[in-house]
Design an enzyme around this catalytic site. Structure first.
Site, PDB file in Angstrom:
ATOM      1  N   ARG A  44       0.726  -1.246  -0.012  1.00  0.00           N
ATOM      2  CA  ARG A  44       0.175   0.056  -0.028  1.00  0.00           C
ATOM      3  C   ARG A  44       0.814   1.210  -0.049  1.00  0.00           C
ATOM      4  O   ARG A  44       0.544   2.335  -0.521  1.00  0.00           O
ATOM      5  CB  ARG A  44      -1.094   0.022   1.324  1.00  0.00           C
ATOM      6  CG  ARG A  44      -2.061   1.124   1.409  1.00  0.00           C
ATOM      7  CD  ARG A  44      -3.062   0.899   2.057  1.00  0.00           C
ATOM      8  NE  ARG A  44      -4.197   1.634   1.624  1.00  0.00           N
ATOM      9  CZ  ARG A  44      -4.863   2.729   2.180  1.00  0.00           C
ATOM     10  NH1 ARG A  44      -4.337   2.745   3.307  1.00  0.00           N
ATOM     11  NH2 ARG A  44      -5.995   3.430   1.853  1.00  0.00           N
ATOM     12  N   HIS A  48       0.709   4.061  -2.854  1.00  0.00           N
ATOM     13  CA  HIS A  48       0.124   5.384  -2.429  1.00  0.00           C
ATOM     14  C   HIS A  48       1.413   6.392  -2.998  1.00  0.00           C
ATOM     15  O   HIS A  48       1.094   7.495  -3.064  1.00  0.00           O
ATOM     16  CB  HIS A  48      -0.248   5.593  -1.159  1.00  0.00           C
ATOM     17  CG  HIS A  48      -1.852   5.166  -0.911  1.00  0.00           C
ATOM     18  ND1 HIS A  48      -2.420   5.645   0.332  1.00  0.00           N
ATOM     19  CD2 HIS A  48      -2.377   4.321  -1.501  1.00  0.00           C
ATOM     20  CE1 HIS A  48      -3.618   5.022   0.007  1.00  0.00           C
ATOM     21  NE2 HIS A  48      -3.507   4.270  -0.755  1.00  0.00           N
ATOM     22  N   HIS A 171      -6.010  -6.255  -3.729  1.00  0.00           N
ATOM     23  CA  HIS A 171      -7.125  -6.152  -2.712  1.00  0.00           C
ATOM     24  C   HIS A 171      -7.289  -7.505  -2.282  1.00  0.00           C
ATOM     25  O   HIS A 171      -7.948  -7.843  -1.168  1.00  0.00           O
ATOM     26  CB  HIS A 171      -8.469  -5.471  -2.901  1.00  0.00           C
ATOM     27  CG  HIS A 171      -8.241  -3.841  -2.505  1.00  0.00           C
ATOM     28  ND1 HIS A 171      -9.138  -3.129  -2.731  1.00  0.00           N
ATOM     29  CD2 HIS A 171      -7.118  -3.190  -2.175  1.00  0.00           C
ATOM     30  CE1 HIS A 171      -8.847  -2.258  -2.504  1.00  0.00           C
ATOM     31  NE2 HIS A 171      -7.597  -1.906  -2.182  1.00  0.00           N
ATOM     32  N   TRP A 187     -10.749  -8.594   2.344  1.00  0.00           N
ATOM     33  CA  TRP A 187     -11.457  -8.991   1.097  1.00  0.00           C
ATOM     34  C   TRP A 187     -11.375 -10.575   0.877  1.00  0.00           C
ATOM     35  O   TRP A 187     -12.178 -10.876   0.151  1.00  0.00           O
ATOM     36  CB  TRP A 187     -10.646  -8.132  -0.159  1.00  0.00           C
ATOM     37  CG  TRP A 187     -10.879  -6.795   0.036  1.00  0.00           C
ATOM     38  CD1 TRP A 187     -11.868  -5.898  -0.887  1.00  0.00           C
ATOM     39  CD2 TRP A 187     -10.072  -5.704   0.408  1.00  0.00           C
ATOM     40  NE1 TRP A 187     -11.673  -4.709  -0.569  1.00  0.00           N
ATOM     41  CE2 TRP A 187     -10.400  -4.364   0.073  1.00  0.00           C
ATOM     42  CE3 TRP A 187      -8.815  -5.736   1.009  1.00  0.00           C
ATOM     43  CZ2 TRP A 187      -9.830  -3.199   0.643  1.00  0.00           C
ATOM     44  CZ3 TRP A 187      -8.090  -4.726   1.702  1.00  0.00           C
ATOM     45  CH2 TRP A 187      -8.843  -3.483   1.404  1.00  0.00           C
TER      46      TRP A 187
HETATM   47 FE1  DDH Z   1      -6.295  -0.172  -1.725  1.00  0.00          FE
HETATM   48  N1  DDH Z   1      -7.214   0.345   0.227  1.00  0.00           N
HETATM   49  N2  DDH Z   1      -7.645   0.923  -2.696  1.00  0.00           N
HETATM   50  N3  DDH Z   1      -5.402  -0.698  -3.212  1.00  0.00           N
HETATM   51  N4  DDH Z   1      -5.036  -1.341  -0.875  1.00  0.00           N
HETATM   52  C1  DDH Z   1      -7.118  -0.031   1.414  1.00  0.00           C
HETATM   53  C2  DDH Z   1      -6.074  -1.479   1.601  1.00  0.00           C
HETATM   54  C3  DDH Z   1      -5.128  -1.690   0.661  1.00  0.00           C
HETATM   55  C4  DDH Z   1      -8.774   1.562  -2.149  1.00  0.00           C
HETATM   56  C5  DDH Z   1      -9.006   1.906  -0.797  1.00  0.00           C
HETATM   57  C6  DDH Z   1      -8.284   1.149   0.152  1.00  0.00           C
HETATM   58  C7  DDH Z   1      -5.569  -0.370  -4.736  1.00  0.00           C
HETATM   59  C8  DDH Z   1      -6.833   0.660  -5.083  1.00  0.00           C
HETATM   60  C9  DDH Z   1      -7.666   0.923  -4.226  1.00  0.00           C
HETATM   61  C10 DDH Z   1      -4.034  -2.018  -1.343  1.00  0.00           C
HETATM   62  C11 DDH Z   1      -3.384  -2.025  -2.349  1.00  0.00           C
HETATM   63  C12 DDH Z   1      -4.214  -1.385  -3.427  1.00  0.00           C
HETATM   64  C13 DDH Z   1      -7.876   0.489   2.305  1.00  0.00           C
HETATM   65  C14 DDH Z   1      -8.002   0.260   3.811  1.00  0.00           C
HETATM   66  C15 DDH Z   1      -8.659   1.027   1.537  1.00  0.00           C
HETATM   67  C16 DDH Z   1      -9.784   2.043   2.032  1.00  0.00           C
HETATM   68  C17 DDH Z   1      -6.968   0.753   4.300  1.00  0.00           C
HETATM   69  C18 DDH Z   1      -6.928   0.532   6.082  1.00  0.00           C
HETATM   70  O1  DDH Z   1      -7.778   1.018   6.466  1.00  0.00           O
HETATM   71  O2  DDH Z   1      -5.841   0.425   6.557  1.00  0.00           O
HETATM   72  C19 DDH Z   1      -9.452   2.204  -3.149  1.00  0.00           C
HETATM   73  C20 DDH Z   1     -10.545   3.308  -3.173  1.00  0.00           C
HETATM   74  C21 DDH Z   1      -8.702   1.640  -4.573  1.00  0.00           C
HETATM   75  C22 DDH Z   1      -9.362   1.817  -5.679  1.00  0.00           C
HETATM   76  O3  DDH Z   1     -10.274   2.548  -6.025  1.00  0.00           O
HETATM   77  C23 DDH Z   1      -9.053   1.315  -6.881  1.00  0.00           C
HETATM   78  C24 DDH Z   1      -4.460  -0.427  -5.667  1.00  0.00           C
HETATM   79  C25 DDH Z   1      -4.589  -0.164  -7.048  1.00  0.00           C
HETATM   80  C26 DDH Z   1      -3.693  -1.132  -4.856  1.00  0.00           C
HETATM   81  C27 DDH Z   1      -2.457  -1.672  -5.390  1.00  0.00           C
HETATM   82  O4  DDH Z   1      -1.591  -1.909  -4.619  1.00  0.00           O
HETATM   83  C28 DDH Z   1      -2.111  -1.889  -6.713  1.00  0.00           C
HETATM   84  C29 DDH Z   1      -3.461  -2.928  -0.104  1.00  0.00           C
HETATM   85  C30 DDH Z   1      -2.335  -4.012  -0.385  1.00  0.00           C
HETATM   86  C31 DDH Z   1      -4.300  -2.607   1.041  1.00  0.00           C
HETATM   87  C32 DDH Z   1      -4.107  -3.657   2.419  1.00  0.00           C
HETATM   88  C33 DDH Z   1      -3.128  -2.599   3.362  1.00  0.00           C
HETATM   89  C34 DDH Z   1      -3.221  -3.193   4.829  1.00  0.00           C
HETATM   90  O5  DDH Z   1      -2.688  -2.510   5.582  1.00  0.00           O
HETATM   91  O6  DDH Z   1      -3.479  -4.391   4.870  1.00  0.00           O
END
Ligand code: DDH
Length: 287
Positions: A44, A48, A171, A187
């Site tokens: 993540r 970001h 996810h 998920w």
């Molecule tokens: Fe995500 N993401 N993501 N995400 N994401 C969250 C957690 C993780 C969105 C929202 C959230 C991607 C796309 C999107 C990962 C990877 C990727 C969380 C929860 C939210 C909210 C955070 C928390 O409470 O800790 C949304 C909206 C999108 C979208 O609209 C497409 C993408 C593209 C990626 C990537 O890596 C390519 C990962 C891994 C997590 C889990 C993190 C954790 O601590 O566990």
């Protein structure tokens, strides 16, 4: 010749592989975190750092590691990512020659591979930038929104519909934390192993609104232990996106191939690599 300039240390593939190994070993050591791994939160962080890219202005992206600074570190979307940055501090201290920008992306690559995902090609050469390069708030997706928002956000980075759906497969990893995003739950049933289960569950489970006081999210009708964000649901509510969900649900190899390519593209957005920079693939530790 005593007047010769000191030799600059030019790190090579083997040096980056050592950093990779150090991150992989720390992942093994710290398995009491969350669902048993820092891997998801490191992925993540890398996403970001990269996903702030704007192709029109060339601003944002992983070159800079500007999330070290406020205001970017305080953006709502980045809540909780301090855990990932702190995890990497001892690695930075041990290998001070690596930039934060290269380290964060290397940690994302390492985590995906160590969580049994596909090999992700990597190039080094990102430079850290100062607070002036912080991006404005609002460049990352809002989980409460649907397909139009997803297209606005990801087209701005330069992705197409297929790539958007492939990226969402991340996810399969990790979970939502009520003290970070406000949402809650994982998920998939195996949040520390990369699979195409995210797509399978989207199609095969019945999803209903979760009844709770938190932000609007879905839960699976069968176990009520899994979740989907409104933005996740958007990729089966939209016909064009859904075609790709079906492709990836049916074929894990195809998902891995496309995921590797699109994550490589994401992690390199806006990075001014020197001409001739080599592409490397790191050897997994957890093979
Ligand atoms: Fe995500 N993401 N993501 N995400 N994401 C969250 C957690 C993780 C969105 C929202 C959230 C991607 C796309 C999107 C990962 C990877 C990727 C969380 C929860 C939210 C909210 C955070 C928390 O409470 O800790 C949304 C909206 C999108 C979208 O609209 C497409 C993408 C593209 C990626 C990537 O890596 C390519 C990962 C891994 C997590 C889990 C993190 C954790 O601590 O566990």
């Amino acid at each position: 010749d005593s007047n010769a300039a000191p030799k600059l240390f030019v790190p090579k593939f083997e040096d980056y592989q050592q950093v990779y190994n150090e991150i992989a070993n720390r992942l093994e050591e710290k398995e009491d975190y969350d669902d048993g791994s820092y891997g998801p939160v490191l992925v993540r962080l890398a996403w970001h750092a990269s996903g702030t890219y704007d192709k029109e202005t060339g601003t944002g992206g992983s070159n800079g590691a500007t999330m070290r600074f406020s205001p970017e570190s305080d953006h709502g979307a980045n809540a909780g990512l301090k855990a990932a940055r702190d995890f990497l501090e001892p690695v930075k201290a041990k290998f001070p020659w690596i930039t934060y920008s290269d380290l964060w992306i290397l940690a994302g690559v390492c985590s995906i591979q160590e969580m049994l995902g596909p090999a992700i090609p990597y190039r080094a050469g990102r430079q850290d930038r100062d607070v002036a390069a912080c991006t404005p708030d609002g460049r990352l997706p809002d989980a409460a929104q649907g397909q139009d928002h997803l297209r606005n956000i990801f087209y701005r980075m330069g992705f197409n519909d297929q790539e958007i759906v492939a990226l969402c497969g991340a996810h399969a990893l990790g979970r939502c934390h009520s003290d970070r995003s406000g949402y809650s739950g994982p998920w998939t049933f195996s949040p520390t192993v990369l699979t195409n289960d995210y797509y399978k569950l989207l199609l095969d489970e019945k999803w209903q609104w979760k009844k709770w006081n938190g932000p609007k999210q879905y839960e699976d009708k069968t176990t009520k232990s899994l979740m989907m964000l409104p933005a996740d649901m958007a990729i089966i509510q939209d016909k064009k996106f859904k075609e790709w969900v079906k492709v990836y649900a049916a074929d894990n190899d195809k998902f891995f191939q496309d995921f590797s390519a699109v994550v490589n593209k994401l992690f390199e957005l806006g990075v001014p690599f020197k001409e001739g920079t080599e592409t490397w693939t790191f050897k997994p530790v957890n093979a």
